[in-house]
Design a protein around this motif. Structure first.
Motif, mmCIF file in Angstrom:
data_model
loop_
_atom_site.group_PDB
_atom_site.id
_atom_site.type_symbol
_atom_site.label_atom_id
_atom_site.label_comp_id
_atom_site.label_asym_id
_atom_site.label_seq_id
_atom_site.Cartn_x
_atom_site.Cartn_y
_atom_site.Cartn_z
ATOM 1 N N GLU A 228 0.809 -1.216 0.000
ATOM 2 C CA GLU A 228 0.000 0.000 0.000
ATOM 3 C C GLU A 228 0.843 1.267 0.000
ATOM 4 O O GLU A 228 0.425 2.294 -0.548
ATOM 5 C CB GLU A 228 -0.931 -0.002 1.215
ATOM 6 N N THR A 229 2.006 1.218 0.622
ATOM 7 C CA THR A 229 2.839 2.424 0.720
ATOM 8 C C THR A 229 3.933 2.487 -0.335
ATOM 9 O O THR A 229 4.466 3.567 -0.605
ATOM 10 C CB THR A 229 3.513 2.504 2.101
ATOM 11 N N GLY A 230 4.287 1.322 -0.902
ATOM 12 C CA GLY A 230 5.400 1.291 -1.840
ATOM 13 C C GLY A 230 6.755 1.265 -1.169
ATOM 14 O O GLY A 230 7.795 1.384 -1.827
ATOM 15 N N LEU A 231 6.788 1.096 0.155
ATOM 16 C CA LEU A 231 8.043 1.050 0.903
ATOM 17 C C LEU A 231 8.409 -0.397 1.222
ATOM 18 O O LEU A 231 7.518 -1.221 1.450
ATOM 19 C CB LEU A 231 7.914 1.847 2.209
ATOM 20 N N PRO A 232 9.691 -0.736 1.269
ATOM 21 C CA PRO A 232 10.096 -2.109 1.579
ATOM 22 C C PRO A 232 9.611 -2.552 2.953
ATOM 23 O O PRO A 232 9.622 -1.766 3.921
ATOM 24 C CB PRO A 232 11.630 -2.039 1.532
ATOM 25 N N ALA A 233 9.198 -3.816 3.053
ATOM 26 C CA ALA A 233 8.685 -4.343 4.315
ATOM 27 C C ALA A 233 9.733 -4.258 5.418
ATOM 28 O O ALA A 233 9.410 -3.975 6.582
ATOM 29 C CB ALA A 233 8.216 -5.785 4.132
ATOM 30 N N VAL B 77 3.156 10.717 5.110
ATOM 31 C CA VAL B 77 2.118 11.571 5.684
ATOM 32 C C VAL B 77 1.209 12.152 4.605
ATOM 33 O O VAL B 77 -0.018 12.142 4.734
ATOM 34 C CB VAL B 77 2.752 12.702 6.520
ATOM 35 N N GLN B 78 1.822 12.654 3.539
ATOM 36 C CA GLN B 78 1.042 13.393 2.544
ATOM 37 C C GLN B 78 0.392 12.493 1.499
ATOM 38 O O GLN B 78 -0.745 12.738 1.109
ATOM 39 C CB GLN B 78 1.933 14.412 1.835
ATOM 40 N N ASP B 79 1.102 11.461 1.059
ATOM 41 C CA ASP B 79 0.592 10.641 -0.034
ATOM 42 C C ASP B 79 -0.032 9.347 0.476
ATOM 43 O O ASP B 79 -1.250 9.209 0.520
ATOM 44 C CB ASP B 79 1.713 10.338 -1.030
ATOM 45 N N ALA B 80 0.797 8.403 0.875
ATOM 46 C CA ALA B 80 0.286 7.119 1.347
ATOM 47 C C ALA B 80 -0.596 7.303 2.573
ATOM 48 O O ALA B 80 -1.652 6.691 2.705
ATOM 49 C CB ALA B 80 1.438 6.175 1.665
ATOM 50 N N GLY B 81 -0.180 8.198 3.484
ATOM 51 C CA GLY B 81 -0.942 8.410 4.707
ATOM 52 C C GLY B 81 -2.342 8.892 4.426
ATOM 53 O O GLY B 81 -3.314 8.426 5.029
#
Length: 237
Positions: free
Chosen positions: A32-37, A59-63
């Protein structure tokens, strides 16, 4: 961005991720965030802080997207169109996550005062006021007996409803900046009253924010009444 602002943003991102992790696996959160687990694991467990750039993305996009999904999952609308958002307005920790997301997403100018209407908007206003370091004030449909001077706003709307709200005159000083917030916007009538109160106080409106917009009538009405940014975290048809 100074050092304190950077640290605050990084900690806000971690708070958002920790809240979202309560109902997700790291792999789901990664998707969902595009960040590595692995990075998410280190952030959530406090081993390292995300960079300022990555924190802003959280905060701004995924959040914003993920909190919107969380909000919509908690809100109930019946067949008659009545909204039950008690799972949101009674959860102060969730609202404290909404505050930085709203600030980053809509880029409201930092207010001196956060203004709402009693009662359901108070918890959201308190969260935003805490985030901005501003005062939280709320207008009521009745006068406080010990208060001598009030700002009074009264309107009769096309719906046939007449609304009157009162705010102690000392709550807002002339020239202060005011962020108008509420938990819900449908027709925009309450927001119009609050904007009238801000105008009567000779204050500058820095924005109008609501958790939920039901349809687009209320948001469009607010935009016609102010040049400041108007935003809703989630929209329901």
């Amino acid at each position: 961005m100074n050092r304190a602002e950077k640290a605050a943003l990084q900690l806000q991102a971690v708070d958002v991720l920790r809240t979202l992790k309560e109902t997700r696996t790291y792999d789901e959160l990664s998707a969902e965030t595009g960040l590595p687990a692995g990075d998410l694991n280190r952030y959530v467990n406090g081993h390292v802080l995300p960079s300022a750039e990555r924190a802003r993305e959280v905060v701004q996009d995924a959040g914003a997207d993920l909190l919107r999904d969380e909000l919509e999952a908690r809100v109930r609308m019946d067949d008659a169109g009545y909204i039950d958002n008690s799972e949101v307005v009674f959860d102060q920790s969730f609202l404290e996550l909404v505050a930085p997301v709203a600030a980053e997403t809509f880029e409201f100018e930092r207010p001196d005062v956060v203004l709402t209407a009693a009662t359901d908007g108070i918890t959201l206003a308190a969260a935003l006021a805490s985030y901005y370091g501003a005062r939280c004030v709320y207008a009521k449909k009745s006068k406080e007996t010990a208060v001598e001077e009030f700002i009074e706003a009264r309107k009769r709307f096309e719906s046939g409803i007449e609304l009157t709200y009162y705010l102690p005159a000392s709550a807002i000083d002339g020239g202060e900046t005011v962020l108008v917030v509420d938990d819900l916007i449908r027709s925009g009538e309450t927001q119009e009253i609050l904007l009238d109160i801000a105008a009567a106080a000779d204050a500058d409106v820095t924005g109008v924010f609501t958790l939920i917009a039901v349809g687009d009538e209320g948001v469009e009405r607010a935009r016609e009444l102010t040049d400041a940014p108007v935003g809703a975290l989630a929209e329901l048809d």
